[in-house]
Design an enzyme around this catalytic site. Sequence first.
Site, short mmCIF file in Angstrom:
data_model
loop_
_atom_site.label_atom_id
_atom_site.label_comp_id
_atom_site.label_asym_id
_atom_site.label_seq_id
_atom_site.Cartn_x
_atom_site.Cartn_y
_atom_site.Cartn_z
N ASP A 30 1.01 -1.14 0.04
CA ASP A 30 -0.13 -0.04 -0.22
C ASP A 30 0.88 1.15 -0.09
OD1 ASP A 30 -3.18 0.65 0.82
OD2 ASP A 30 -1.93 2.22 1.07
N ASN A 87 -13.06 -3.02 2.28
CA ASN A 87 -14.15 -1.90 2.61
C ASN A 87 -15.00 -1.99 1.31
OD1 ASN A 87 -13.07 -0.73 4.95
ND2 ASN A 87 -11.28 0.21 3.66
N HIS A 100 -10.56 -5.09 -3.32
CA HIS A 100 -9.16 -5.36 -2.84
C HIS A 100 -9.30 -5.73 -1.45
CE1 HIS A 100 -10.08 -1.26 -2.36
NE2 HIS A 100 -9.53 -1.03 -1.09
#
Length: 115
Positions: A30, A87, A100
């Site tokens: 990330d 999410n 993801h």
Amino acid sequence: MDDCIFCAIASGETKADIVFDGRDTVFFRDIHPKAKVHIVGIPKQHLTSLDAMTAADQALVGKLLHDAAHVAEEAGVTATGYRVITNVGGDAGQEVQHLHFHILGGERLGPLNVR
Ligand code: AMP
Ligand code: ZN
């Protein structure tokens, strides 16, 4: 899909710090890590979120989670523990509209806050 940053990473058009590149999935670090280990895993095929998943995607999403466990092992967090989250939509704060899973670990994580 046009204008999707994760599709661009999957196709190699946009650079990312890739830690695992499979036939159907790709995992990369990330860009704004929230833990010492913070890796994002995606299907190469565009799916907006878990909400867009159909029965035909079950094998793909199962593969994504299985690969996530493998990537966690490779990242060295299996023994100490880690968290996998996704999410979905506005209330969850989904920023990138391509399914993801976040792999978070490498340090003691806080509680799963709802606020
Ligand atoms: P979410 O809020 O669940 O949609 O999370 C999207 C995540 O993608 C965030 O943690 C971002 O930091 C991360 N992200 C966005 N663009 C990139 C990129 N180009 N490379 C790596 N991570 C990214
Ligand atoms: Zn996409």
